[in-house]
Scaffold this motif. Structure first.
Motif, PDB file in Angstrom:
ATOM      1  N   THR A  91       2.080   5.689  12.448  1.00  0.00           N
ATOM      2  CA  THR A  91       3.009   6.643  13.213  1.00  0.00           C
ATOM      3  C   THR A  91       4.444   6.905  12.380  1.00  0.00           C
ATOM      4  OG1 THR A  91       2.057   5.853  15.264  1.00  0.00           O
ATOM      5  CG2 THR A  91       4.228   6.936  15.341  1.00  0.00           C
ATOM      6  N   GLY A  92       4.904   5.806  11.809  1.00  0.00           N
ATOM      7  CA  GLY A  92       6.105   5.825  11.054  1.00  0.00           C
ATOM      8  C   GLY A  92       5.902   6.639  10.121  1.00  0.00           C
ATOM      9  N   GLU A  93       4.906   6.672   9.252  1.00  0.00           N
ATOM     10  CA  GLU A  93       4.582   7.444   7.879  1.00  0.00           C
ATOM     11  C   GLU A  93       4.670   8.978   8.354  1.00  0.00           C
ATOM     12  OE1 GLU A  93       4.922   6.790   4.541  1.00  0.00           O
ATOM     13  OE2 GLU A  93       5.485   4.680   5.162  1.00  0.00           O
ATOM     14  N   LEU A  94       3.818   9.285   9.446  1.00  0.00           N
ATOM     15  CA  LEU A  94       3.717  10.664   9.792  1.00  0.00           C
ATOM     16  C   LEU A  94       4.842  11.184  10.122  1.00  0.00           C
ATOM     17  CD1 LEU A  94       0.201  10.460  11.927  1.00  0.00           C
ATOM     18  CD2 LEU A  94       0.643  11.536   9.822  1.00  0.00           C
ATOM     19  N   LEU A  95       5.855  10.315  10.896  1.00  0.00           N
ATOM     20  CA  LEU A  95       7.225  10.969  11.300  1.00  0.00           C
ATOM     21  C   LEU A  95       7.962  11.043  10.059  1.00  0.00           C
ATOM     22  CD1 LEU A  95       7.792   8.685  14.439  1.00  0.00           C
ATOM     23  CD2 LEU A  95       7.425  11.019  14.452  1.00  0.00           C
ATOM     24  N   GLY A  96       7.824  10.253   8.903  1.00  0.00           N
ATOM     25  CA  GLY A  96       8.562  10.298   7.455  1.00  0.00           C
ATOM     26  C   GLY A  96       8.195  11.584   6.958  1.00  0.00           C
ATOM     27  N   LYS A 112      -3.655   5.083   4.766  1.00  0.00           N
ATOM     28  CA  LYS A 112      -3.821   3.926   3.750  1.00  0.00           C
ATOM     29  C   LYS A 112      -2.607   2.827   3.997  1.00  0.00           C
ATOM     30  CE  LYS A 112      -3.145   3.394  -0.944  1.00  0.00           C
ATOM     31  NZ  LYS A 112      -2.923   4.199  -2.251  1.00  0.00           N
ATOM     32  N   VAL A 113      -1.481   3.545   4.550  1.00  0.00           N
ATOM     33  CA  VAL A 113      -0.356   2.375   4.674  1.00  0.00           C
ATOM     34  C   VAL A 113      -0.735   1.657   5.835  1.00  0.00           C
ATOM     35  CG1 VAL A 113       2.113   2.099   5.501  1.00  0.00           C
ATOM     36  CG2 VAL A 113       1.277   3.621   3.639  1.00  0.00           C
ATOM     37  N   GLY A 114      -1.351   2.404   7.192  1.00  0.00           N
ATOM     38  CA  GLY A 114      -1.644   1.507   8.146  1.00  0.00           C
ATOM     39  C   GLY A 114      -2.778   0.340   7.709  1.00  0.00           C
ATOM     40  N   LEU A 115      -3.691   0.955   7.109  1.00  0.00           N
ATOM     41  CA  LEU A 115      -4.767  -0.239   6.613  1.00  0.00           C
ATOM     42  C   LEU A 115      -3.995  -1.210   5.734  1.00  0.00           C
ATOM     43  CD1 LEU A 115      -7.612   2.148   5.693  1.00  0.00           C
ATOM     44  CD2 LEU A 115      -7.685   0.655   7.491  1.00  0.00           C
ATOM     45  N   GLY A 116      -3.009  -0.860   4.978  1.00  0.00           N
ATOM     46  CA  GLY A 116      -2.228  -2.216   4.368  1.00  0.00           C
ATOM     47  C   GLY A 116      -1.569  -3.008   5.294  1.00  0.00           C
ATOM     48  N   SER A 117      -1.161  -2.507   6.365  1.00  0.00           N
ATOM     49  CA  SER A 117      -0.613  -3.267   7.454  1.00  0.00           C
ATOM     50  C   SER A 117      -1.385  -4.123   7.929  1.00  0.00           C
ATOM     51  CB  SER A 117       0.106  -2.242   8.506  1.00  0.00           C
ATOM     52  OG  SER A 117       0.837  -3.269   9.400  1.00  0.00           O
ATOM     53  N   TYR A 164       0.823  -1.088   0.007  1.00  0.00           N
ATOM     54  CA  TYR A 164       0.001  -0.187   0.094  1.00  0.00           C
ATOM     55  C   TYR A 164       0.796   1.355   0.075  1.00  0.00           C
ATOM     56  CZ  TYR A 164      -4.484  -2.430   0.481  1.00  0.00           C
ATOM     57  OH  TYR A 164      -5.457  -3.442   0.297  1.00  0.00           O
ATOM     58  N   GLY A 165       2.159   1.125  -0.482  1.00  0.00           N
ATOM     59  CA  GLY A 165       2.903   2.331  -0.564  1.00  0.00           C
ATOM     60  C   GLY A 165       3.742   2.600   0.477  1.00  0.00           C
ATOM     61  N   ALA A 166       4.010   1.749   1.474  1.00  0.00           N
ATOM     62  CA  ALA A 166       4.687   2.465   2.602  1.00  0.00           C
ATOM     63  C   ALA A 166       6.192   2.791   2.372  1.00  0.00           C
ATOM     64  CB  ALA A 166       4.856   1.328   3.655  1.00  0.00           C
ATOM     65  N   THR A 167       6.898   3.772   3.057  1.00  0.00           N
ATOM     66  CA  THR A 167       8.378   4.194   3.172  1.00  0.00           C
ATOM     67  C   THR A 167       8.983   3.214   3.822  1.00  0.00           C
ATOM     68  OG1 THR A 167       8.019   6.031   4.662  1.00  0.00           O
ATOM     69  CG2 THR A 167       7.496   6.463   2.384  1.00  0.00           C
ATOM     70  N   LYS A 168      10.280   3.496   4.192  1.00  0.00           N
ATOM     71  CA  LYS A 168      10.901   2.696   4.964  1.00  0.00           C
ATOM     72  C   LYS A 168      10.407   3.101   6.476  1.00  0.00           C
ATOM     73  CE  LYS A 168      14.672   5.980   5.362  1.00  0.00           C
ATOM     74  NZ  LYS A 168      16.085   6.300   5.079  1.00  0.00           N
TER      75      LYS A 168
END
Length: 159
Positions: free
Chosen positions: A113-118, A127-132, A77-81
């Motif tokens: 949280t990781g995406e927001l910090l990024g 969206k990334v959280g839902l993918g997780s 779902y498009g997560a970054t590192k």
């Protein structure tokens, strides 16, 4: 006629199947160890080393699924590192701190949280959280399927 050892092994395997969804029960390792114990008991005549090798391989696959399903779902779902690491760390901390609810929510919260910090926007992070979460749910489904397959292989070895 089946002996008590078979029924005990089968009962432990059913508990192992429940363990594929519950973090306090070791799931497929419990199924494998039950088959190994039964094989030892019956002299490796019905449950042969080949069957044990197959069961061991399936167990290893489920352990890998367990560790990477949420991360792979987030990536899809498009997560970054940041989201990938967040999902992984959130899953571990979630289980340790909140048990079953943490197992379900930890990877989601960690990925967001990781995406927001990024530096991503909230909508993208969710969206990334839902993918997780989707990855985690898919992984759980596969673990149950593999657990049932392990039990069926065990039963077919006995018969």
């Amino acid at each position: 006629m089946l002996n008590a050892a078979f029924w005990i092994a089968l009962l432990v395997m059913v508990l192992g199947t429940a363990g594929t969804l519950l973090p306090v029960v070791p799931g497929t390792p419990l199924i494998f160890l039950s088959a190994l114990g039964y094989a030892y008991y019956e002299g490796f005549n019905q449950i042969t080393p080949l069957i044990l090798g197959i069961l061991f391989s399936l167990m290893v696959i489920t352990l890998l699924i367990d560790y990477f399903a949420g991360v792979l779902g987030a990536k899809k779902y498009g997560a970054t590192k940041y989201g990938t690491w967040g999902s992984f760390i959130g899953g571990i901390l979630g289980v340790i701190i909140f048990s079953i609810p943490g197992l379900l929510l930890g990877p989601f919260v960690g990925a967001v949280t990781g995406e927001l910090l990024g530096g991503r926007q909230a909508e993208e992070a969710v969206k990334v959280g839902l993918g997780s979460f989707v990855g985690l749910a898919g992984g759980a489904l596969f673990k149950v399927i593999f657990a049932v397959a392990m039990i069926m292989i065990f039963i077919s070895g006995v018969f």
